[in-house]
Design an enzyme around this catalytic site. Structure first.
Site, PDB file in Angstrom:
ATOM      1  N   ASN A 199      31.568  39.682  48.357  1.00  0.00           N
ATOM      2  CA  ASN A 199      32.323  39.361  47.408  1.00  0.00           C
ATOM      3  C   ASN A 199      32.587  38.027  47.032  1.00  0.00           C
ATOM      4  OD1 ASN A 199      34.379  39.798  45.403  1.00  0.00           O
ATOM      5  ND2 ASN A 199      35.025  41.562  45.972  1.00  0.00           N
ATOM      6  N   CYS A 236      39.247  38.525  41.085  1.00  0.00           N
ATOM      7  CA  CYS A 236      37.866  38.548  40.380  1.00  0.00           C
ATOM      8  C   CYS A 236      37.705  38.145  39.215  1.00  0.00           C
ATOM      9  CB  CYS A 236      37.590  39.959  41.026  1.00  0.00           C
ATOM     10  SG  CYS A 236      38.182  40.100  42.492  1.00  0.00           S
ATOM     11  N   HIS A 289      30.847  42.493  37.921  1.00  0.00           N
ATOM     12  CA  HIS A 289      31.852  41.597  39.423  1.00  0.00           C
ATOM     13  C   HIS A 289      31.055  42.105  40.458  1.00  0.00           C
ATOM     14  CE1 HIS A 289      33.684  40.349  42.363  1.00  0.00           C
ATOM     15  NE2 HIS A 289      35.146  40.931  42.665  1.00  0.00           N
TER      16      HIS A 289
HETATM   17  N1  ACO Z   1      33.238  49.180  59.246  1.00  0.00           N
HETATM   18  C1  ACO Z   1      33.482  50.713  59.921  1.00  0.00           C
HETATM   19  N2  ACO Z   1      34.016  51.534  59.402  1.00  0.00           N
HETATM   20  C2  ACO Z   1      34.957  51.239  58.701  1.00  0.00           C
HETATM   21  C3  ACO Z   1      34.970  50.073  58.221  1.00  0.00           C
HETATM   22  C4  ACO Z   1      34.473  49.248  58.938  1.00  0.00           C
HETATM   23  N3  ACO Z   1      34.871  47.461  58.218  1.00  0.00           N
HETATM   24  N4  ACO Z   1      36.053  49.694  57.473  1.00  0.00           N
HETATM   25  C5  ACO Z   1      36.943  50.865  56.861  1.00  0.00           C
HETATM   26  N5  ACO Z   1      36.687  51.860  57.867  1.00  0.00           N
HETATM   27  C6  ACO Z   1      36.457  52.802  58.025  1.00  0.00           C
HETATM   28  C7  ACO Z   1      38.041  53.416  57.683  1.00  0.00           C
HETATM   29  O1  ACO Z   1      38.920  52.553  58.432  1.00  0.00           O
HETATM   30  C8  ACO Z   1      37.658  55.043  57.668  1.00  0.00           C
HETATM   31  O2  ACO Z   1      38.058  55.452  58.864  1.00  0.00           O
HETATM   32  P1  ACO Z   1      39.079  56.760  59.332  1.00  0.00           P
HETATM   33  O3  ACO Z   1      38.526  57.897  57.682  1.00  0.00           O
HETATM   34  O4  ACO Z   1      38.948  57.559  60.240  1.00  0.00           O
HETATM   35  O5  ACO Z   1      40.395  56.359  58.499  1.00  0.00           O
HETATM   36  C9  ACO Z   1      36.705  55.027  56.992  1.00  0.00           C
HETATM   37  O6  ACO Z   1      35.948  54.067  57.326  1.00  0.00           O
HETATM   38  C10 ACO Z   1      36.841  55.009  55.704  1.00  0.00           C
HETATM   39  O7  ACO Z   1      37.421  54.139  54.672  1.00  0.00           O
HETATM   40  P2  ACO Z   1      37.684  53.926  53.206  1.00  0.00           P
HETATM   41  O8  ACO Z   1      37.997  52.768  53.073  1.00  0.00           O
HETATM   42  O9  ACO Z   1      38.229  55.705  52.789  1.00  0.00           O
HETATM   43  O10 ACO Z   1      36.323  53.859  53.071  1.00  0.00           O
HETATM   44  P3  ACO Z   1      35.643  53.831  51.454  1.00  0.00           P
HETATM   45  O11 ACO Z   1      35.158  54.250  51.288  1.00  0.00           O
HETATM   46  O12 ACO Z   1      37.079  54.098  50.082  1.00  0.00           O
HETATM   47  O13 ACO Z   1      35.150  52.288  51.563  1.00  0.00           O
HETATM   48  C11 ACO Z   1      35.719  50.304  50.455  1.00  0.00           C
HETATM   49  C12 ACO Z   1      35.978  50.973  52.223  1.00  0.00           C
HETATM   50  C13 ACO Z   1      34.463  48.975  50.750  1.00  0.00           C
HETATM   51  C14 ACO Z   1      36.613  48.383  51.013  1.00  0.00           C
HETATM   52  C15 ACO Z   1      35.932  50.171  49.020  1.00  0.00           C
HETATM   53  O14 ACO Z   1      37.101  51.389  48.955  1.00  0.00           O
HETATM   54  C16 ACO Z   1      36.033  49.457  48.201  1.00  0.00           C
HETATM   55  O15 ACO Z   1      34.872  48.755  48.146  1.00  0.00           O
HETATM   56  N6  ACO Z   1      36.695  49.363  47.167  1.00  0.00           N
HETATM   57  C17 ACO Z   1      36.580  48.290  46.231  1.00  0.00           C
HETATM   58  C18 ACO Z   1      36.948  46.683  46.859  1.00  0.00           C
HETATM   59  C19 ACO Z   1      37.035  45.822  45.867  1.00  0.00           C
HETATM   60  O16 ACO Z   1      36.328  46.444  45.132  1.00  0.00           O
HETATM   61  N7  ACO Z   1      37.895  44.893  45.507  1.00  0.00           N
HETATM   62  C20 ACO Z   1      37.354  44.167  44.051  1.00  0.00           C
HETATM   63  C21 ACO Z   1      38.446  43.873  43.828  1.00  0.00           C
HETATM   64  S1  ACO Z   1      38.672  41.925  45.446  1.00  0.00           S
HETATM   65  C22 ACO Z   1      39.614  41.064  44.522  1.00  0.00           C
HETATM   66  O17 ACO Z   1      40.334  40.836  43.698  1.00  0.00           O
HETATM   67  C23 ACO Z   1      40.147  39.982  45.840  1.00  0.00           C
END
Ligand code: ACO
Length: 337
Positions: A294, A123, A264
């Site tokens: 993204n 990214c 980003h």
């Molecule tokens: N729909 C429903 N539930 C979901 C989904 C979904 N799409 N995805 C995950 N969950 C569930 C998980 O299984 C988990 O359930 P559990 O508690 O029963 O285990 C729960 O939701 C919470 O999951 P988390 O991963 O803790 O959710 P979080 O609030 O952290 O959000 C996310 C996840 C959106 C991925 C976030 O962590 C994020 O944005 N991370 C950064 C990503 C990023 O910035 N990437 C940049 C670089 S990308 C690149 O370089 C290509």
């Protein structure tokens, strides 16, 4: 971990002469995804801010998206494709492992005298490309450069994995870099950083020399993007805050001087955390992740082009671009338009 920082004082300053972007036609909404994975529009919107993403056609490769964005940037800059001397494509979803996607773009656009290569910084890739172009053009090795962030992430996403498939989309953004000769706009500062110790947090494990794809391992989804989202989130907030502050300071400015922040486009909650730290008004932040998700290396480039074409950036404005991605990598650039 390495951090490199530089200011544009030791060489000819450069400016952005034109921008362009291209998004594939097909729109995939959160509601569409509800039909294929166990997720909901409500979960995706609340956790990320994403409402839809674009998906490229099967025969539309990363190089095609890149060339379409590049053509628009060249048109706006008023520079003929044949006069471009350097093409840098930032991508983690190349058409092929080799040759570089930039080589295909050179052919699609007819930039036949350009030197062309790719960089892989996820990214942060577009801002890495900007810094490579700044030093190459500012140092006199090339008289201009076309830099492009382009991704077809839909080809590398496991569409059965709700943890990742809801986050990403396809698209491309581009900019033409030329020397700034008349005291018009210029890149004021550029910050790049890498922490390879965190490489395992976000990667595409298969398909390279460490794990070549074979008929035996192909069904194990090794060529799909894998991410430890929560860990990446924490690093993203910290790294983007620091890169923003360092970039503004290196430019001799304060956050109050920034007319527009173009971050980003990964997650609205990450952007909110940065905005809070910088004490920048929410209206001075450009956001389009609701429409495109993204798009990795393309995200900042697309946002820059849309902000420019919507009139959100005027001559003399100081803008801050900041990104974070796999590597881990991070980068910022402060530009006087
Ligand atoms: N729909 C429903 N539930 C979901 C989904 C979904 N799409 N995805 C995950 N969950 C569930 C998980 O299984 C988990 O359930 P559990 O508690 O029963 O285990 C729960 O939701 C919470 O999951 P988390 O991963 O803790 O959710 P979080 O609030 O952290 O959000 C996310 C996840 C959106 C991925 C976030 O962590 C994020 O944005 N991370 C950064 C990503 C990023 O910035 N990437 C940049 C670089 S990308 C690149 O370089 C290509």
């Amino acid at each position: 971990m390495t951090d490199s920082a530089s200011t544009a004082q030791t060489m000819t300053p450069v400016r952005i002469a034109g921008t362009g972007s291209y998004l594939p036609e097909r729109i995939m909404t959160n509601k569409d995804l509800e039909k294929s994975v166990d997720t909901s529009d409500e979960w995706i919107t609340t956790r990320t801010g994403i409402r839809a993403r674009r998906i490229a056609a099967e025969d539309e490769h990363t190089s095609h998206l890149a060339a379409k964005a590049g053509a628009k940037a060249l048109e706006q800059a008023g520079i003929d494709a044949a006069d471009i001397e350097l093409i840098i494509v930032a991508t983690i979803t190349p058409d092929t492992l080799t040759p570089a996607t930039a080589c295909y773009v050179q052919q699609h656009l007819g930039c036949l005298k350009a030197v062309a290569f790719d960089i892989s910084a996820a990214c942060s890739g577009f801002l890495y490309a900007l810094e490579m172009a700044r030093t190459s053009v500012g140092g006199g090795a090339f008289k201009n450069a076309l830099i492009i962030g382009a991704e077809k992430l839909s080809a590398f996403v496991d569409w059965t994995d709700r943890n990742t498939c809801v986050l990403f989309g396809d698209g491309a953004g581009a900019a033409v870099i030329v020397p700034s000769t008349n005291g018009d706009g210029r890149v004021l500062s550029s910050q790049l950083g890498t922490d390879g110790a965190q490489a395992g947090l976000l990667n595409i494990p298969g398909g390279g020399s460490a794990c070549p794809m074979t008929t035996e391992n192909a069904p194990e989804s090794l060529a799909y993007l894998a991410m430890q989202g929560r860990e990446v989130f924490k690093h993203a907030v910290n790294a983007m805050k620091k890169a923003s502050i360092d970039g503004i300071t290196a430019a001799g400015l304060t956050p109050k001087d920034i007319k527009l922040l173009i971050p980003h486009q990964a997650n609205l909650r990450i952007i909110d955390a940065i905005v809070e730290r910088l004490e920048i008004n929410r209206e001075d932040v450009f956001i389009n992740l609701d429409k495109y998700g993204n798009t990795s290396a393309a995200a900042v480039a697309i946002a820059l082009d849309e902000a420019h074409r919507e009139g959100r950036i005027q001559r003399g404005d100081k803008i801050l671009l900041v990104a974070f991605g796999a590597g881990l990598t991070w980068a910022s650039a402060v530009i006087e338009w």
